[in-house]
Design an enzyme around this catalytic site. Structure first.
Site, PDB file in Angstrom:
ATOM      1  N   ASP A   8      53.582  41.521  39.551  1.00 51.66           N
ATOM      2  CA  ASP A   8      53.871  42.182  40.785  1.00 51.66           C
ATOM      3  C   ASP A   8      53.558  43.873  40.437  1.00 51.66           C
ATOM      4  O   ASP A   8      53.103  44.117  39.352  1.00 51.66           O
ATOM      5  CB  ASP A   8      55.283  42.168  41.385  1.00 51.66           C
ATOM      6  CG  ASP A   8      56.284  42.568  40.554  1.00 51.66           C
ATOM      7  OD1 ASP A   8      56.066  43.255  39.384  1.00 51.66           O
ATOM      8  OD2 ASP A   8      57.613  42.638  41.191  1.00 51.66           O
ATOM      9  N   HIS A   9      53.820  44.764  41.319  1.00 48.82           N
ATOM     10  CA  HIS A   9      53.775  46.222  40.731  1.00 48.82           C
ATOM     11  C   HIS A   9      54.560  46.671  39.963  1.00 48.82           C
ATOM     12  O   HIS A   9      54.187  47.467  38.892  1.00 48.82           O
ATOM     13  CB  HIS A   9      54.095  46.925  42.158  1.00 48.82           C
ATOM     14  CG  HIS A   9      55.630  46.955  42.717  1.00 48.82           C
ATOM     15  ND1 HIS A   9      55.943  45.751  43.185  1.00 48.82           N
ATOM     16  CD2 HIS A   9      56.623  47.411  42.727  1.00 48.82           C
ATOM     17  CE1 HIS A   9      57.125  45.736  43.403  1.00 48.82           C
ATOM     18  NE2 HIS A   9      57.813  46.932  42.951  1.00 48.82           N
ATOM     19  N   CYS A  65      56.845  40.869  35.738  1.00 46.04           N
ATOM     20  CA  CYS A  65      57.298  41.812  37.112  1.00 46.04           C
ATOM     21  C   CYS A  65      58.112  42.686  36.153  1.00 46.04           C
ATOM     22  O   CYS A  65      57.969  43.071  35.020  1.00 46.04           O
ATOM     23  CB  CYS A  65      58.224  40.945  37.711  1.00 46.04           C
ATOM     24  SG  CYS A  65      59.379  39.883  37.154  1.00 46.04           S
ATOM     25  N   GLY A  66      59.040  43.447  36.938  1.00 47.85           N
ATOM     26  CA  GLY A  66      60.026  44.286  36.143  1.00 47.85           C
ATOM     27  C   GLY A  66      60.826  43.845  35.002  1.00 47.85           C
ATOM     28  O   GLY A  66      60.967  44.301  34.129  1.00 47.85           O
ATOM     29  N   THR A  67      61.347  42.609  35.457  1.00 46.84           N
ATOM     30  CA  THR A  67      62.373  42.097  34.356  1.00 46.84           C
ATOM     31  C   THR A  67      61.704  40.678  33.606  1.00 46.84           C
ATOM     32  O   THR A  67      62.290  40.372  32.970  1.00 46.84           O
ATOM     33  CB  THR A  67      63.787  41.880  34.997  1.00 46.84           C
ATOM     34  OG1 THR A  67      63.447  40.907  36.154  1.00 46.84           O
ATOM     35  CG2 THR A  67      64.267  43.078  35.494  1.00 46.84           C
ATOM     36  N   GLY A  68      60.915  39.985  34.631  1.00 48.17           N
ATOM     37  CA  GLY A  68      60.430  38.774  34.116  1.00 48.17           C
ATOM     38  C   GLY A  68      61.184  37.813  34.918  1.00 48.17           C
ATOM     39  O   GLY A  68      61.012  36.493  35.020  1.00 48.17           O
ATOM     40  N   GLY A  70      62.471  37.550  38.094  1.00 50.40           N
ATOM     41  CA  GLY A  70      62.188  37.219  39.586  1.00 50.40           C
ATOM     42  C   GLY A  70      60.933  35.987  39.304  1.00 50.40           C
ATOM     43  O   GLY A  70      60.843  35.027  40.071  1.00 50.40           O
ATOM     44  N   HIS A  98      59.592  23.228  21.399  1.00 48.24           N
ATOM     45  CA  HIS A  98      60.472  22.449  22.113  1.00 48.24           C
ATOM     46  C   HIS A  98      60.546  22.351  23.464  1.00 48.24           C
ATOM     47  O   HIS A  98      60.835  20.911  24.184  1.00 48.24           O
ATOM     48  CB  HIS A  98      62.045  22.930  21.854  1.00 48.24           C
ATOM     49  CG  HIS A  98      62.431  23.032  20.332  1.00 48.24           C
ATOM     50  ND1 HIS A  98      63.750  22.913  19.888  1.00 48.24           N
ATOM     51  CD2 HIS A  98      61.634  22.807  18.859  1.00 48.24           C
ATOM     52  CE1 HIS A  98      63.678  22.922  18.596  1.00 48.24           C
ATOM     53  NE2 HIS A  98      62.441  22.813  18.066  1.00 48.24           N
ATOM     54  N   ASN A  99      60.133  23.188  24.207  1.00 49.70           N
ATOM     55  CA  ASN A  99      59.908  23.142  25.776  1.00 49.70           C
ATOM     56  C   ASN A  99      58.700  22.807  26.284  1.00 49.70           C
ATOM     57  O   ASN A  99      58.555  22.700  27.539  1.00 49.70           O
ATOM     58  CB  ASN A  99      60.594  24.394  26.656  1.00 49.70           C
ATOM     59  CG  ASN A  99      61.917  24.908  25.934  1.00 49.70           C
ATOM     60  OD1 ASN A  99      62.185  26.098  25.525  1.00 49.70           O
ATOM     61  ND2 ASN A  99      63.016  23.858  25.731  1.00 49.70           N
ATOM     62  N   ARG A 109      59.638  46.248  32.045  1.00 51.21           N
ATOM     63  CA  ARG A 109      60.668  47.408  31.902  1.00 51.21           C
ATOM     64  C   ARG A 109      61.687  46.925  30.952  1.00 51.21           C
ATOM     65  O   ARG A 109      62.613  47.491  30.862  1.00 51.21           O
ATOM     66  CB  ARG A 109      61.574  47.660  33.336  1.00 51.21           C
ATOM     67  CG  ARG A 109      60.618  47.954  34.532  1.00 51.21           C
ATOM     68  CD  ARG A 109      61.267  48.023  35.970  1.00 51.21           C
ATOM     69  NE  ARG A 109      60.232  48.263  36.844  1.00 51.21           N
ATOM     70  CZ  ARG A 109      60.305  48.150  38.154  1.00 51.21           C
ATOM     71  NH1 ARG A 109      61.320  47.295  38.733  1.00 51.21           N
ATOM     72  NH2 ARG A 109      59.297  48.089  38.901  1.00 51.21           N
ATOM     73  N   ARG A 132      60.897  14.197  19.441  1.00 49.24           N
ATOM     74  CA  ARG A 132      62.232  14.081  19.983  1.00 49.24           C
ATOM     75  C   ARG A 132      62.309  14.753  21.359  1.00 49.24           C
ATOM     76  O   ARG A 132      63.330  14.574  22.205  1.00 49.24           O
ATOM     77  CB  ARG A 132      63.371  14.438  18.966  1.00 49.24           C
ATOM     78  CG  ARG A 132      63.577  15.784  18.677  1.00 49.24           C
ATOM     79  CD  ARG A 132      64.497  16.237  17.598  1.00 49.24           C
ATOM     80  NE  ARG A 132      64.944  17.456  17.442  1.00 49.24           N
ATOM     81  CZ  ARG A 132      64.125  18.324  16.686  1.00 49.24           C
ATOM     82  NH1 ARG A 132      63.222  18.141  15.999  1.00 49.24           N
ATOM     83  NH2 ARG A 132      64.627  19.597  16.535  1.00 49.24           N
ATOM     84  N   HIS A 133      61.662  15.752  21.339  1.00 48.23           N
ATOM     85  CA  HIS A 133      61.534  16.792  22.592  1.00 48.23           C
ATOM     86  C   HIS A 133      61.098  16.253  24.041  1.00 48.23           C
ATOM     87  O   HIS A 133      61.240  16.721  24.970  1.00 48.23           O
ATOM     88  CB  HIS A 133      60.808  18.368  22.370  1.00 48.23           C
ATOM     89  CG  HIS A 133      61.440  18.635  20.903  1.00 48.23           C
ATOM     90  ND1 HIS A 133      62.886  19.190  20.947  1.00 48.23           N
ATOM     91  CD2 HIS A 133      60.992  19.174  19.819  1.00 48.23           C
ATOM     92  CE1 HIS A 133      63.047  19.772  19.753  1.00 48.23           C
ATOM     93  NE2 HIS A 133      61.979  19.585  18.917  1.00 48.23           N
ATOM     94  N   ARG A 136      63.557  14.873  26.515  1.00 53.02           N
ATOM     95  CA  ARG A 136      63.940  15.744  27.033  1.00 53.02           C
ATOM     96  C   ARG A 136      63.209  16.592  28.097  1.00 53.02           C
ATOM     97  O   ARG A 136      63.440  17.034  29.226  1.00 53.02           O
ATOM     98  CB  ARG A 136      64.541  16.965  26.119  1.00 53.02           C
ATOM     99  CG  ARG A 136      65.584  16.366  25.357  1.00 53.02           C
ATOM    100  CD  ARG A 136      66.024  16.971  24.080  1.00 53.02           C
ATOM    101  NE  ARG A 136      66.737  16.140  23.155  1.00 53.02           N
ATOM    102  CZ  ARG A 136      66.842  16.546  21.930  1.00 53.02           C
ATOM    103  NH1 ARG A 136      66.389  17.671  21.506  1.00 53.02           N
ATOM    104  NH2 ARG A 136      67.692  16.086  21.115  1.00 53.02           N
TER     105      ARG A 136
HETATM  106  C1  RB5 Z   1      60.582  45.119  41.542  1.00 57.44           C
HETATM  107  O1  RB5 Z   1      61.088  46.390  41.922  1.00 57.44           O
HETATM  108  C2  RB5 Z   1      61.198  44.242  40.796  1.00 57.44           C
HETATM  109  O2  RB5 Z   1      62.560  43.817  41.504  1.00 57.44           O
HETATM  110  C3  RB5 Z   1      60.517  43.090  40.202  1.00 57.44           C
HETATM  111  O3  RB5 Z   1      59.274  43.570  39.605  1.00 57.44           O
HETATM  112  C4  RB5 Z   1      61.113  42.064  39.424  1.00 57.44           C
HETATM  113  O4  RB5 Z   1      61.517  42.662  38.193  1.00 57.44           O
HETATM  114  C5  RB5 Z   1      62.053  41.095  39.967  1.00 57.44           C
HETATM  115  O5  RB5 Z   1      62.592  40.184  39.188  1.00 57.44           O
END
Ligand code: RB5
Length: 142
Positions: A8-9, A65-68, A70, A98-99, A109, A132-133, A136
């Site tokens: 995303d942005h 994304c910002g945090t990964g 979402g 394993h996964n 971010r 073994r994985h 699962r």
């Molecule tokens: C966008 O601002 C932010 O919410 C998105 O990139 C992401 O971090 C969501 O999980």
């Protein structure tokens, strides 16, 4: 191996860097956007990438994304997708072993460019151990 990448942005700038990095390393990688810093909705990009993997057009996906978070929440709503939201090298190795994770998510971010590249390298190069994985991993979709 065919790879698809999207963001995303919030992940746009790092996604462009990782896309170029993979192209320069000779990977077969396709960019599904987004193509600017303009605000957009991460679930749309996660869905496009996951559907392309589930259609067997690609083997692995990278979502930023910002945090990964979402991206990983959305990706893991798709049966057959095993998305790992990563910020360290150890987990990158273990989630492949394993996964058998087929989607890598990370936050632009949260981690810097060098760490992102290290994680991507490990994640793409590490083989699934099966054994073994396997039982699962199969349970995840049941
Ligand atoms: C966008 O601002 C932010 O919410 C998105 O990139 C992401 O971090 C969501 O999980």
């Amino acid at each position: 191996m065919k790879i698809v990448i999207a963001s995303d942005h919030g992940g746009f700038e790092l996604k462009e860097k990782i896309y170029s990095y993979l192209l320069n390393k000779g990977y077969d990688v396709q960019n599904f956007g987004t193509d600017s810093n303009e605000s957009c909705d991460y679930p749309i990009f996660a869905r496009k990438v996951c559907n392309a993997i589930l259609n067997d057009d690609f083997n692995k996906g990278i979502l930023i994304c910002g945090t990964g978070i979402g991206m990983s929440i959305m990706a893991n709503r798709h049966k057959g997708i095993r998305a790992a939201c990563l910020s360290d090298k150890y987990s990158a190795e273990m989630t492949r072993k394993h996964n058998d994770s087929n989607v890598l998510c990370f936050g632009a971010r949260v981690i810097n460019e060098d760490t992102a590249k290290e994680i991507v390298d490990i994640w793409l190069e590490t083989k699934y151990e099966a054994g073994r994985h396997q039982k699962r991993v199969e349970m995840l979709d049941k």
